[in-house]
Design a protein around this motif. Structure first.
Motif, PDB file in Angstrom:
ATOM      1  N   MET A   1      13.551  11.554  -7.794  1.00 15.72           N
ATOM      2  CA  MET A   1      12.660  10.467  -7.448  1.00 15.72           C
ATOM      3  C   MET A   1      12.403  10.502  -5.935  1.00 15.72           C
ATOM      4  O   MET A   1      13.290  10.785  -5.148  1.00 15.72           O
ATOM      5  N   LYS A   2      11.177  10.180  -5.572  1.00 19.01           N
ATOM      6  CA  LYS A   2      10.774  10.075  -4.170  1.00 19.01           C
ATOM      7  C   LYS A   2      10.556   8.601  -3.830  1.00 19.01           C
ATOM      8  O   LYS A   2      10.134   7.828  -4.684  1.00 19.01           O
ATOM      9  N   ARG A   3      10.809   8.241  -2.593  1.00 17.64           N
ATOM     10  CA  ARG A   3      10.537   6.883  -2.126  1.00 17.64           C
ATOM     11  C   ARG A   3       9.653   6.968  -0.883  1.00 17.64           C
ATOM     12  O   ARG A   3       9.892   7.759   0.018  1.00 17.64           O
ATOM     13  N   TYR A   4       8.636   6.121  -0.873  1.00 18.72           N
ATOM     14  CA  TYR A   4       7.723   6.018   0.255  1.00 18.72           C
ATOM     15  C   TYR A   4       7.725   4.572   0.724  1.00 18.72           C
ATOM     16  O   TYR A   4       7.709   3.651  -0.096  1.00 18.72           O
ATOM     17  N   CYS A   5       7.717   4.379   2.030  1.00 13.59           N
ATOM     18  CA  CYS A   5       7.609   3.040   2.604  1.00 13.59           C
ATOM     19  C   CYS A   5       6.410   3.040   3.536  1.00 13.59           C
ATOM     20  O   CYS A   5       6.261   3.934   4.367  1.00 13.59           O
ATOM     21  N   LEU A   6       5.567   2.045   3.351  1.00 12.81           N
ATOM     22  CA  LEU A   6       4.339   1.948   4.134  1.00 12.81           C
ATOM     23  C   LEU A   6       4.193   0.539   4.685  1.00 12.81           C
ATOM     24  O   LEU A   6       4.761  -0.414   4.139  1.00 12.81           O
ATOM     25  N   THR A   7       3.411   0.415   5.745  1.00  8.26           N
ATOM     26  CA  THR A   7       3.148  -0.890   6.315  1.00  8.26           C
ATOM     27  C   THR A   7       1.654  -1.053   6.575  1.00  8.26           C
ATOM     28  O   THR A   7       0.931  -0.076   6.742  1.00  8.26           O
ATOM     29  N   CYS A   8       1.237  -2.293   6.561  1.00 14.70           N
ATOM     30  CA  CYS A   8      -0.157  -2.660   6.795  1.00 14.70           C
ATOM     31  C   CYS A   8      -0.146  -4.064   7.390  1.00 14.70           C
ATOM     32  O   CYS A   8       0.829  -4.802   7.226  1.00 14.70           O
ATOM     33  N   ASP A   9      -1.208  -4.430   8.067  1.00 11.55           N
ATOM     34  CA  ASP A   9      -1.306  -5.767   8.638  1.00 11.55           C
ATOM     35  C   ASP A   9      -2.405  -6.561   7.942  1.00 11.55           C
ATOM     36  O   ASP A   9      -3.434  -6.008   7.557  1.00 11.55           O
ATOM     37  N   LEU A  10      -2.163  -7.849   7.813  1.00  9.81           N
ATOM     38  CA  LEU A  10      -3.193  -8.765   7.354  1.00  9.81           C
ATOM     39  C   LEU A  10      -3.828  -9.437   8.568  1.00  9.81           C
ATOM     40  O   LEU A  10      -3.202  -9.523   9.636  1.00  9.81           O
ATOM     41  N   LYS A  11      -5.022  -9.898   8.393  1.00 12.48           N
ATOM     42  CA  LYS A  11      -5.674 -10.668   9.450  1.00 12.48           C
ATOM     43  C   LYS A  11      -4.894 -11.955   9.641  1.00 12.48           C
ATOM     44  O   LYS A  11      -4.396 -12.550   8.680  1.00 12.48           O
TER      45      LYS A  11
END
Length: 115
Positions: A1-11
């Motif tokens: 299994m692979k794990r990815y962590c991502l981030t994004c911003d909301l207004k």
């Protein structure tokens, strides 16, 4: 299994954030979008929010390819409609190198390495 962590911003807008959260409540995410998440081998996805910062965890099969997922999404009209809707809430993080909304994070610690 692979794990990815991502981030994004909301207004930084309380009403927009409230609406974004409603769009992600159970049964509010469009079925085509759910299917587009599962099809390329994503086993689980979770999104967390603090203030305007989103954090996404993806657990995927070993054969999963982020590039293939992006290609499949680009060819899916419903996913593109969803992405266009989400753009009204999201903004590109200042540290984004290629203008992507969701930025892949680097793992810098893993407790499993201390066993």
């Amino acid at each position: 299994m692979k794990r990815y962590c991502l981030t994004c911003d909301l207004k930084d807008n309380k009403e927009l954030i409230k609406k974004y959260k409603i769009h992600h409540e159970k049964n509010n995410v469009w079925p085509d979008v759910i299917e587009s998440i599962k099809n390329p081998g994503i086993l689980n996805m979770q999104i967390f929010l603090i203030h305007t910062r989103l954090f996404m965890i993806i657990d995927a099969e070993d054969c999963f390819s982020m590039k293939k997922k992006e290609q499949m999404d680009a060819e899916n009209i419903k996913v593109q409609e969803w992405e266009d809707l989400m753009k009204t809430f999201q903004q590109i993080p200042d540290f984004s190198k290629n203008g992507e909304k969701w930025v892949l994070m680097d793992k810098i610690f893993d407790l499993d390495e201390y066993k």
